[in-house]
Design a protein around this motif. Structure first.
Motif, PDB file in Angstrom:
ATOM      1  N   ILE A  57       0.912  -1.168  -0.049  1.00  0.00           N
ATOM      2  CA  ILE A  57       0.040  -0.032  -0.045  1.00  0.00           C
ATOM      3  C   ILE A  57       0.891   1.312  -0.074  1.00  0.00           C
ATOM      4  CG2 ILE A  57      -1.967  -1.027   1.139  1.00  0.00           C
ATOM      5  CD1 ILE A  57      -1.016   0.197   3.762  1.00  0.00           C
ATOM      6  N   GLU A  58       0.455   2.025  -0.572  1.00  0.00           N
ATOM      7  CA  GLU A  58       1.253   3.517  -0.869  1.00  0.00           C
ATOM      8  C   GLU A  58       0.739   4.749  -0.685  1.00  0.00           C
ATOM      9  OE1 GLU A  58       3.881   5.666  -4.411  1.00  0.00           O
ATOM     10  OE2 GLU A  58       2.248   4.346  -5.036  1.00  0.00           O
ATOM     11  N   PRO A  59       1.162   5.631   0.547  1.00  0.00           N
ATOM     12  CA  PRO A  59       0.585   6.866   0.678  1.00  0.00           C
ATOM     13  C   PRO A  59       1.023   7.787  -0.587  1.00  0.00           C
ATOM     14  CG  PRO A  59       1.715   6.140   2.408  1.00  0.00           C
ATOM     15  CD  PRO A  59       2.205   5.167   1.340  1.00  0.00           C
ATOM     16  N   ILE A  60       0.032   8.445  -1.250  1.00  0.00           N
ATOM     17  CA  ILE A  60      -0.042   9.296  -2.277  1.00  0.00           C
ATOM     18  C   ILE A  60      -0.025  10.612  -1.930  1.00  0.00           C
ATOM     19  CG2 ILE A  60      -0.709   9.592  -4.701  1.00  0.00           C
ATOM     20  CD1 ILE A  60      -1.279   6.616  -4.844  1.00  0.00           C
ATOM     21  N   ASN A  61       0.364  11.821  -2.417  1.00  0.00           N
ATOM     22  CA  ASN A  61       0.292  13.159  -2.321  1.00  0.00           C
ATOM     23  C   ASN A  61      -1.059  13.505  -2.807  1.00  0.00           C
ATOM     24  OD1 ASN A  61       0.804  15.223  -4.423  1.00  0.00           O
ATOM     25  ND2 ASN A  61       2.228  13.645  -4.641  1.00  0.00           N
ATOM     26  N   GLY A  62      -1.890  14.489  -2.112  1.00  0.00           N
ATOM     27  CA  GLY A  62      -3.044  15.314  -2.324  1.00  0.00           C
ATOM     28  C   GLY A  62      -2.923  16.173  -3.341  1.00  0.00           C
ATOM     29  N   ARG A  63      -1.693  16.595  -4.040  1.00  0.00           N
ATOM     30  CA  ARG A  63      -1.719  17.650  -5.076  1.00  0.00           C
ATOM     31  C   ARG A  63      -1.683  16.732  -6.411  1.00  0.00           C
ATOM     32  NH1 ARG A  63       4.211  19.916  -5.717  1.00  0.00           N
ATOM     33  NH2 ARG A  63       4.382  18.120  -6.844  1.00  0.00           N
ATOM     34  N   ASP A  64      -1.093  15.565  -6.374  1.00  0.00           N
ATOM     35  CA  ASP A  64      -1.192  14.892  -7.847  1.00  0.00           C
ATOM     36  C   ASP A  64      -2.447  14.086  -7.706  1.00  0.00           C
ATOM     37  OD1 ASP A  64       1.339  15.863  -8.298  1.00  0.00           O
ATOM     38  OD2 ASP A  64       2.349  13.741  -8.051  1.00  0.00           O
ATOM     39  N   MET A  65      -3.078  13.684  -6.610  1.00  0.00           N
ATOM     40  CA  MET A  65      -3.923  12.835  -6.565  1.00  0.00           C
ATOM     41  C   MET A  65      -5.079  13.060  -5.278  1.00  0.00           C
ATOM     42  SD  MET A  65      -4.299   8.692  -6.814  1.00  0.00           S
ATOM     43  CE  MET A  65      -3.068   8.640  -8.225  1.00  0.00           C
ATOM     44  N   PRO A  66      -5.671  14.430  -5.793  1.00  0.00           N
ATOM     45  CA  PRO A  66      -6.483  14.789  -4.663  1.00  0.00           C
ATOM     46  C   PRO A  66      -7.738  13.855  -4.111  1.00  0.00           C
ATOM     47  CG  PRO A  66      -6.373  16.472  -6.075  1.00  0.00           C
ATOM     48  CD  PRO A  66      -5.830  15.229  -6.705  1.00  0.00           C
TER      49      PRO A  66
END
Length: 270
Positions: free
Chosen positions: A141-150
């Motif tokens: 599982i991967e935390p993804i930044n909210g700028r690229d993937m809101p």
């Protein structure tokens, strides 16, 4: 130095996808990752790996309706059947390709839906880890930044590690992308020193911040971070998940200028 895998979804896009395997091999890579294999028969991808002396080290489970904006379904209540059938399909590909790990995307979740989403997420990951364990595959599982993937359900490292600990499966691990982590929380050296020794990190990824170009472009002290990774004895793979500024091969100076690069066949410099 870390062992590097070329991400064929972002690198070598000057070539058609099947030709990217040969291009990565010619540049010295011994391993590849990419987002999704499902547009191709597993046997065809296996042939491309074998012909070019490459190992498959990571890909994603089906994410739902990607072209319509979905970014995974594992945390979406009511989509359990889609999630689990997708994981079964991913594990079939993993077996054919020899991939030891599969990334399961959580999905986009509104703030009001978080409690139900977490319960769904934990249940699906528990099921996925049990299923994957029978074939020797790690689920990531991967935390993804909210700028690229809101709106993505998982954005911080502590959240991901809490999920892994809650599920309690030894083959459920965190995919630590230093690009996403720097954007969301920074403090990468401390993060690496805190999280790598836990054994809960199964894969690293790198890209330059803020533009997601070569990792030596932008604000990351990438040579320092590589030294920290080595200091901590991390022996997993590091995926090069970045968009080259110009040609892919022309932008590999950051890698070719480093000595003793494991998982890379490029020339070493004195």
């Amino acid at each position: 130095m870390p062992r590097f895998a070329a991400n064929l979804s972002m690198m070598y896009t000057e070539h058609d996808f099947p030709d990217r395997f040969a291009a990565a091999s010619a540049d010295g890579f011994e391993a590849v990752e990419y987002l999704f294999p499902y547009a191709y028969e597993a046997a065809e991808l296996r042939r491309l790996l074998d012909e070019n002396g490459l190992r498959q080290v990571l890909f994603n489970a089906p994410p739902g309706a990607w072209d319509s904006g979905e970014r995974g379904t594992a945390a979406l209540p009511g989509r359990e059947a889609d999630t689990r059938s997708g994981i079964e399909r991913a594990l079939e590909y993993a077996a054919a390709l020899g991939s030891p790990r599969v990334h399961v995307m959580a999905g986009l979740v509104g703030p009001d839906a978080v409690p139900a989403a977490r319960d769904t997420y934990l249940a699906n990951l528990t099921w996925a880890a049990e299923k994957a364990a029978t074939v020797g595959v790690d689920v990531l599982i991967e935390p993804i930044n909210g700028r690229d993937m809101p709106g993505y359900f998982l954005s911080r490292q502590a959240e991901a590690h809490a999920v892994v600990q809650s599920v309690g499966a030894p083959n459920l691990k965190v995919q630590l992308d230093l690009y996403h982590c720097q954007i969301v929380e920074g403090d990468l050296t401390t993060t690496l020193r805190r999280d790598l020794p836990t054994g809960r990190v199964g894969h690293l990824q790198i890209a330059g911040v803020p533009d997601r170009h070569e990792p030596d472009q932008g604000e990351l002290a990438i040579d320092h971070l590589f030294a920290v990774i080595d200091e901590l004895g991390f022996d997993g793979w590091t995926g090069c998940e970045y968009r080259p500024r110009a040609g892919t091969s022309e932008g590999l100076g950051w890698l070719k200028n480093n000595l003793h690069v494991r998982g890379f066949r490029g020339e070493e410099t004195a």
